[in-house]
Design an enzyme around this catalytic site. Structure first.
Site, PDB file in Angstrom:
ATOM      1  N   THR A   1      46.242  45.075  38.622  1.00 38.13           N
ATOM      2  CA  THR A   1      45.630  43.832  37.758  1.00 38.13           C
ATOM      3  C   THR A   1      45.022  43.069  38.618  1.00 38.13           C
ATOM      4  OG1 THR A   1      47.596  44.364  36.419  1.00 38.13           O
ATOM      5  CG2 THR A   1      46.030  42.328  35.887  1.00 38.13           C
TER       6      THR A   1
ATOM      7  N   LYS B   1      50.725  35.237  38.332  1.00 34.20           N
ATOM      8  CA  LYS B   1      49.419  35.584  38.799  1.00 34.20           C
ATOM      9  C   LYS B   1      48.633  36.120  37.631  1.00 34.20           C
ATOM     10  CE  LYS B   1      48.562  39.363  40.280  1.00 34.20           C
ATOM     11  NZ  LYS B   1      48.072  40.826  39.616  1.00 34.20           N
TER      12      LYS B   1
ATOM     13  N   LYS C   1      43.867  44.809  30.076  1.00 36.88           N
ATOM     14  CA  LYS C   1      45.312  44.609  30.818  1.00 36.88           C
ATOM     15  C   LYS C   1      45.722  43.267  30.966  1.00 36.88           C
ATOM     16  CE  LYS C   1      48.959  45.460  33.070  1.00 36.88           C
ATOM     17  NZ  LYS C   1      49.170  46.084  34.357  1.00 36.88           N
TER      18      LYS C   1
END
Length: 287
Positions: A89, A233, A165
């Site tokens: 990701t 993150k 995602k």
């Protein structure tokens, strides 16, 4: 097929092992310099991994991708017409940069972020989101099918898979926080959280995210499957993507702030569902 695999952490090692068991010749490289996996040829440099027909990378974040691939100029040294499959990701901004860099190097590029924890990777039960031009996706497809239960093609633009995602991970954190806040309410009356979770899972909220993370919250155990610092993150990536169109996403802002509090409280290496622990046991109402 000759396969390269860069990034042999918990997820990457499970995925690379499945490719090996499927009969593919795998050459690997890991930033930690670990001994590797029996049967995988460990190479001394990422550029050596890029001499394979298809190369997978499972690197933790944008900084790692830049450090390993971009700054050393690895793409320029790659096998001609190789296909690079990025399974981590990462930001949409970096994906756009990588698309241009791969076009310049005449390499195929596929975004293939995965849904699933290390146990799902080990059992080849990942759901894999793909984005990219058809020739590159089709070349990688036989390998991706070894790794996952189903491929979900998001579009010809790799960015679309990454956006999907990022959005999914955002929604998972919202589910975790929703359950935590529900526990705060119901436990204030003395209702056992396990009883409450039994209710919601068997009526209105029987989805995989609720099933998986309610078990963590019910037990109060947060051994890492996906670490809170990585969850933070990903929420930052979501905020950055929202910022591109100057859109206000108040729920995203709330869970991002709560995940940041969780990490700041020393739970960054715990599972990201530890955010629920912060909400239930550690947060205080502002005075």
């Amino acid at each position: 097929m000759e396969v390269g695999f860069i990034g042999l952490g918990a997820m990457g090692s499970a995925m690379a092992s499945n490719l090996l068991r499927a009969g593919h010749a795998v050459r690997g490289w890991n930033r930690s310099g670990s001994a590797g996996i029996d049967g995988i040829l460990m190479v001394p440099d990422p550029a050596d991994a890029f001499q394979a027909e298809v190369v997978f990378t499972m690197l933790s974040d944008d900084a790692a991708v830049r450090e390993v691939l971009i700054e050393p100029g690895v793409l320029a040294k790659a096998r001609p017409n190789a296909v690079h499959v990025v399974t981590a990701t990462i930001s949409v901004e970096l994906v756009r940069e990588l698309i241009a860099a791969h076009e310049e190097a005449k390499l195929g590029y596929v975004s293939a972020p995965v849904l699933g924890r290390p146990d799902a990777a080990a059992s080849a039960q990942l759901n894999i989101l793909t984005g990219g031009k058809a020739p590159a996706v089709e070349k990688a497809r036989p390998l991706l099918e070894v790794l996952g239960r189903k491929l979900w093609h998001m579009g010809d633009d790799p960015v679309q898979a990454n956006a999907a995602k990022i959005a999914v991970n955002m929604m998972i954190t919202m589910a975790i926080e929703a359950m935590a806040e529900a526990v705060v309410l119901t436990e204030s009356t003395g209702l056992d959280r396990g009883t409450f979770f039994d209710l919601i899972l068997n009526t209105l909220f029987g989805s995989r995210s609720y099933e998986s993370y309610s078990a963590h919250i019910a037990a109060g155990e947060y051994e890492p499957g996906f670490k809170a610092r990585l969850g933070l993150k990903d929420l930052r990536l979501a905020a950055a993507l929202a910022g591109e169109t100057d859109r206000s996403l108040p729920m995203l802002d709330a869970v991002r702030a709560r995940m940041a509090e969780t990490v700041d409280a020393g739970m960054g290496e715990s599972d990201w569902s530890a955010m629920a622990d912060f909400t239930i046991n550690r947060s205080e109402k502002p005075s």
